[in-house]
Scaffold this active site. Structure first.
Site, PDB file in Angstrom:
ATOM      1  N   ASP A   1       0.835  -1.204   0.000  1.00 34.47           N
ATOM      2  CA  ASP A   1       0.000   0.000   0.000  1.00 34.47           C
ATOM      3  C   ASP A   1       0.873   1.258   0.000  1.00 34.47           C
ATOM      4  OD1 ASP A   1      -2.282   1.544   0.140  1.00 34.47           O
ATOM      5  OD2 ASP A   1      -3.036   0.625   1.989  1.00 34.47           O
TER       6      ASP A   1
ATOM      7  N   ASP B   1     -10.622   2.203  -3.332  1.00 31.52           N
ATOM      8  CA  ASP B   1     -11.169   1.993  -1.983  1.00 31.52           C
ATOM      9  C   ASP B   1     -12.688   2.068  -1.999  1.00 31.52           C
ATOM     10  OD1 ASP B   1      -8.944   1.433  -0.540  1.00 31.52           O
ATOM     11  OD2 ASP B   1      -8.627   3.468   0.200  1.00 31.52           O
TER      12      ASP B   1
HETATM   13  C1  DGJ Z   1      -5.806   1.915   1.976  1.00 32.17           C
HETATM   14  C2  DGJ Z   1      -6.140   0.709   1.156  1.00 32.17           C
HETATM   15  O1  DGJ Z   1      -6.592   1.085  -0.102  1.00 32.17           O
HETATM   16  C3  DGJ Z   1      -7.157  -0.115   1.914  1.00 32.17           C
HETATM   17  O2  DGJ Z   1      -7.547  -1.217   1.125  1.00 32.17           O
HETATM   18  C4  DGJ Z   1      -6.560  -0.562   3.210  1.00 32.17           C
HETATM   19  O3  DGJ Z   1      -5.478  -1.412   2.950  1.00 32.17           O
HETATM   20  C5  DGJ Z   1      -6.108   0.643   4.015  1.00 32.17           C
HETATM   21  N1  DGJ Z   1      -5.266   1.515   3.239  1.00 32.17           N
HETATM   22  C6  DGJ Z   1      -5.389   0.215   5.258  1.00 32.17           C
HETATM   23  O4  DGJ Z   1      -4.837   1.266   5.917  1.00 32.17           O
END
Ligand code: DGJ
Length: 748
Positions: free
Chosen positions: A484, A554
């Site tokens: 990430d 997201d």
């Molecule tokens: C952002 C990501 O896009 C989410 O899927 C998740 O992993 C969160 N960060 C966790 O902090």
């Protein structure tokens, strides 16, 4: 890819003309009498002959010319392949070198060229590749500026089977003085007219890669990133589309940049309607000090030509990205159905809770359990822990290895979330190395989600994170990593570099990211990597080279995902799009959508779940079971087949449709989604694409020829048109409804 090299690169010695060609495209340019590269043609394949007549020299008032007493030869009037500014051309150049005396004037002229089979690798950078030299041909042209002794190597690769040319540039300083590269394009292409619509994929967090179109006009239109990542705001891709082109027919030129940092793609339409397309690192904030005997290589730009509309362009990108950009074991292997705990638990988990989700996951047929954010350091909220990649003992007192073993014992593979480029000030790493975050001395640091960015241009930082990650991968024998990256770069400065090198920091950062990816994927070839940046903030071809799938957004709401996945499919194959079924009310939109529709959308991606399965009813669990088994049965077709967009969610008709056809055309999976239900609506047929016209396809116990399904269409009329579809036993329709059809060709 075939074994016969159908790519050709002709060089006509007399006219000094290059012609790159395969059965689909031609790209032709000349070397002028004074050594400049003049662009003649780019488009559908042409037979080999002399095309010098395409150079148009005109006398125009109030302009400047190359030679005294000559009133015809002006670079301002000519279409070029690697233009410079200020020597009769006033448009934006492909290169700008600031020399020791402050001058930016250069005069690069043809020195030599080399034609080879295959495709050379790019130094330290991700790039498309070939597995066999017969798959492509490469032309490298060397230009030289005599005064500075700087050379440019312009690289052009044409693929045999694809309407694709890739470009990159290498600058070599053979002189004695340092030169400052202020601007260097990977691709510059002058097109003879401006009769195009410009299509870009833009948006924001949670609504990435929406299709935006506008007509090209005199002046500059551009998209860029200044955030250090390719960004949610603009994807490094643009298509130029003829006015009459649509999804299925007409001319489209698509370009994508294989890079994960600051980029600029622009089209400059000049006063005579010539369109100059430029793709490369964003010159904003960039400057590279090229010392004597050093070289600088640009990332790669990909250029696709389609005479079959946007779908034709996308299918070429998909083939290239799937098989000749993505690499490693997971390029070809079926991707596991995963469950991720983020939307199920956020930070509120312990070992038993995770194990009980994993047990149910195994019961429904899921194959991989992914533990997201919160398992490490003092990470009990998002203020602490980033940078400390050892287990959070408070949450997982028996350690990560023990949890991994329990998950594996259940029968699932095990994966973990990392955010390798980040640091919280509340972390052991920060306490030990406060100078490792990117910041500007004596100025305020700016945070994003309470976190700061590690200076990945420092090898020691990358090595430290590599060692920490390696220890965890070894201990828990990881099968999967979600990498990430949750904030853009601010306060960009590197006190280890000279003041004159501060324009290098953004690019050095990206090289550091690639280095870590390279070390990890080399040491752990069996680990499946999924990249992520607050969803799709760094969904770009650069990262696809290391991680064959990306968390698309997201926003996990199925209806929002229709637009996001439709836009993303403009260039990215559906195998690269992480797509999960999540709980309702949806956490981003509060929307209630049927579980079936959530599955029907996520099937067209790398499929998984992101919810607490233990909260579902028995009926829902049965739906999940049948979704998982459907996906397992058809994932190979979904990921290896040809994807067609049929109805666009951007067209405001409350409908989306797309389909995938297997390579042998014997199986087709068609999906239709209705956003809002309607009353007394019209009868409707959906014209399918890509089938074999003569095959007989079985559907709902009836047979249809490919010809009729593609021309008369598949009936998608439903109860909202007053027609009760007894055959499908679906008398009612509702908001957010969807259907999937699987067509199978009968063996003759
Ligand atoms: C952002 C990501 O896009 C989410 O899927 C998740 O992993 C969160 N960060 C966790 O902090």
């Amino acid at each position: 890819m075939t074994n016969k090299n159908t790519a050709t690169i002709y060089f006509r010695d007399e006219e000094k003309q290059f012609h790159l060609s395969n059965e689909k495209i031609s790209y032709i340019f000349n070397v002028s009498t004074d050594g400049k590269l003049l662009q003649l043609y780019y488009g559908k394949a042409l037979p080999e002959k002399d095309y010098s007549y395409l150079i148009e020299m005109h006398h125009r008032p109030m302009t400047t010319y190359r030679q005294e007493h000559d009133l015809l030869y002006s670079l301002e009037h000519l279409k070029q392949d690697f233009p410079e500014y200020g020597t009769t051309d006033f448009r934006h150049p492909a290169i700008s070198l600031r020399q020791q005396n402050g001058s930016r004037i250069t005069d690069f002229t043809y020195l030599k060229h080399k034609i080879t089979d295959g495709k050379p690798k790019l130094n330290q950078l991700p790039a498309t590749y070939v597995e066999d030299n017969s798959e492509s041909k490469t032309l490298i042209i060397t230009l030289k500026d005599d005064l500075t002794n700087v050379e440019l190597e312009l690289s052009y690769t044409i693929f045999s089977d694809l309407p694709i040319i890739t470009r990159s540039t290498r600058v070599l300083n053979k002189g004695t003085q340092t030169q400052a590269i202020e601007n260097i394009a990977s691709l510059s292409l002058d097109l003879p007219d401006a009769n195009y619509d410009w299509l870009q994929l833009s948006g924001a967090w949670g609504r990435e890669r929406a299709i935006k179109e506008r007509a090209l006009q005199q002046g500059i239109q551009s998209i860029e990133s200044t955030r250090g990542i390719s960004s949610h705001q603009h994807n490094p891709f643009v298509a130029l589309k003829r006015k009459n082109a649509d999804e299925h027919q007409g001319e489209v030129i698509g370009t994508a940049f294989v890079y994960s940092g600051n980029f600029l793609i622009q089209a400059e339409v000049d006063t005579w309607d010539v369109t100059r397309l430029r793709v490369g690192i964003n010159p904003f904030g960039f400057e590279w000090q090229l010392k004597s005997n050093e070289s600088f290589t640009t990332p790669e730009a990909v250029l696709v030509y389609s005479d079959q509309g946007l779908n034709g362009m996308s299918q070429a990108f998909h083939k290239l990205f799937r098989k000749r950009l993505a690499r490693g074991k997971w390029r070809d292997q079926e991707r596991p159905v995963l469950i991720n705990n983020w939307e199920a638990t956020y930070f509120d988990f312990n070992e038993d809770k995770l194990v009980s989700i994993a047990e149910t996951a195994h019961d429904v047929g899921i194959e991989l359990f992914v533990l997201d954010d919160g398992w490490f350091g003092e990470r009990n909220n998002d203020h602490a822990g980033l940078g400390d990649w050892s287990v959070n003992k408070q949450r997982l007192p028996h350690g990560i290895g023990s949890l991994a073993a329990r998950i594996r014992k259940i029968g699932l593979k095990f994966g973990l979330w990392f955010e390798p480029e980040m640091i919280n000030k509340d972390s052991q790493l920060y306490r030990e190395h406060p100078d490792w975050l990117i910041h500007t001395p004596q100025r305020q640091d700016h945070h994003g989600r309470n976190q700061f960015v590690l200076n990945f241009s420092m090898p020691a930082v990358v090595d430290n994170i590599f060692n920490q990650m390696s220890a965890i991968i070894d201990e828990s024998k990881l099968d999967y990593i979600k990498w990430d990256m949750n904030r853009p770069l601010t306060d960009v400065y590197d006190s280890h570099l000279d003041f004159s090198q501060q324009g290098e920091v953004f690019h050095r950062y990206v090289l550091g990211v690639y280095r870590l990816y390279d070390m990890l994927t080399t040491k752990y070839p069996n680990v499946l990597f999924e990249s992520c940046s607050s969803g799709g903030g760094r969904f770009d071809p650069g990262l696809l080279y290391y991680a064959p799938q990306t968390w698309t957004s997201d926003d996990s709401d199925a209806i929002e995902r229709l637009k996001i996945q439709y836009g993303t499919s403009m260039l990215y194959p559906i195998s690269s799009m992480g797509a999960h079924v999540s709980i309702i009310p949806n956490h981003q939109t509060n929307r209630l959508t049927p579980l079936e529709t959530r599955g029907n959308v996520a099937f067209f991606g790398s499929f998984g779940y992101e919810l607490d399965l233990n909260q579902l009813t028995d009926k829902e669990i049965n739906v999940v079971k049948s979704q998982v088994s459907f996906y397992k049965k058809y994932r190979s077709v979904l990921h290896n087949g040809t994807f067609y967009r049929l109805l666009s969610p951007f067209n405001n008709d409350e409908q989306t449709a797309w389909m995938v056809v297997s390579p042998d055309k014997k199986i087709a999976i068609v999906a239709h989604y209705k956003t809002l239900n309607q009353v007394n609506r019209s009868y409707q047929r959906l014209k399918l694409k890509g089938l074999n016209a003569t095959f007989e396809y079985e559907l709902d116990n009836s047979m249809y020829t490919g010809c009729e399904l593609m021309n008369a269409g598949l009936i998608i009329t439903d109860a909202s048109s007053g027609q009760i579809n007894e055959q499908n036993k679906r008398p009612e329709t509702y908001d957010f409804d969807s259907r999937i059809w699987v067509l199978t060709a009968k063996e003759n």
